[in-house]
Design an enzyme around this catalytic site. Sequence first.
Site, PDB file in Angstrom:
ATOM      1  N   TYR A  49      47.700 -16.421 -21.128  1.00  0.00           N
ATOM      2  CA  TYR A  49      48.891 -15.599 -21.377  1.00  0.00           C
ATOM      3  C   TYR A  49      50.052 -16.443 -21.894  1.00  0.00           C
ATOM      4  O   TYR A  49      50.989 -15.910 -22.494  1.00  0.00           O
ATOM      5  CB  TYR A  49      49.345 -14.874 -20.106  1.00  0.00           C
ATOM      6  CG  TYR A  49      48.370 -13.852 -19.563  1.00  0.00           C
ATOM      7  CD1 TYR A  49      47.196 -13.523 -20.243  1.00  0.00           C
ATOM      8  CD2 TYR A  49      48.615 -13.214 -18.347  1.00  0.00           C
ATOM      9  CE1 TYR A  49      46.305 -12.594 -19.731  1.00  0.00           C
ATOM     10  CE2 TYR A  49      47.726 -12.283 -17.833  1.00  0.00           C
ATOM     11  CZ  TYR A  49      46.572 -11.982 -18.524  1.00  0.00           C
ATOM     12  OH  TYR A  49      45.700 -11.064 -18.007  1.00  0.00           O
ATOM     13  N   HIS A 104      38.233 -16.683 -16.802  1.00  0.00           N
ATOM     14  CA  HIS A 104      38.730 -15.580 -17.617  1.00  0.00           C
ATOM     15  C   HIS A 104      37.638 -14.884 -18.435  1.00  0.00           C
ATOM     16  O   HIS A 104      37.648 -13.662 -18.596  1.00  0.00           O
ATOM     17  CB  HIS A 104      39.833 -16.082 -18.547  1.00  0.00           C
ATOM     18  CG  HIS A 104      40.818 -15.030 -18.940  1.00  0.00           C
ATOM     19  ND1 HIS A 104      42.102 -15.319 -19.346  1.00  0.00           N
ATOM     20  CD2 HIS A 104      40.726 -13.685 -18.979  1.00  0.00           C
ATOM     21  CE1 HIS A 104      42.738 -14.191 -19.621  1.00  0.00           C
ATOM     22  NE2 HIS A 104      41.915 -13.191 -19.413  1.00  0.00           N
TER      23      HIS A 104
END
Length: 279
Positions: A49, A104
Amino acid sequence: MTNFITLNNGYQIPQLGFGTIQQFDKQIEDNVAFALNHGYQLIDTANRYGNEVEVGKGLKLSGLKREDYFLETKLGPTLYENDQAIDDTLKRLGVDYVDVMILHHPVNNYVYAYKMLEKAYKEGKIKAIGLSNFRVEQIQEILDQCEIPPMIMQVECHPYYPAEHVYDFCKEHHIQLQSWYPLGHGNSDMLQEPVFVELAEKYHKSTVQIILRWHIQMGFGLVPGSKSMDHIKDNANIFDFELTDEEMKQIAAVNKHEPFYHVTEESLHRMATTKCNFE
């Protein structure tokens, strides 16, 4: 009020969290602090992010002690063989430990990366280990080759697609499902489904709140995100009503058995090769 869920290692985390994807700079600092003071106790972020430093600043801005909130982040695939990656993540966030750390995407050397998480777990730097977007056979690979079973599986999940590809497997292995994009990417068709409109009128809530309440009663964890403080506050206001069993059955009928996010060779390559902004 905050519901807690107990993971397979006995650790408890809040069922509702605040997601921070696509939020940056001062906005995310303010939103994290606001969320922690308006109904949330868990903050979700990720290496990819690119906002962990700002999230860390928001945690401090909240005025809360470390033991008064929960923190979850995800290791980026290009860091899966970087033995320093977990310590660097803690440093960016400005904390000594995270409550949940997740792999992830199921690309690159994810078995090695999972063993990195296991080591950090034993050292107390991580309180719970998770996966995101893994297929059943890849979760099984982790179970077969690693020592500590995953505690969380973060996955696309919403009324149009209630995590069908992993739900039964995770339930069998006591792995807690947690929904990313629990509102189906804000899909307008889903938000305007007649059943949600009718229930919103009945309970004096928005259709968004009805859907988020559905997640709660399904037993899923969820991390809705928003850039609007009004929406952040509203998304946490879902603990003062309860859907009936019949209403939950009506919602089950809108299931389209189809995710919004489809894995392709191109997307896998992108996930495997796109570096984090600090690399």
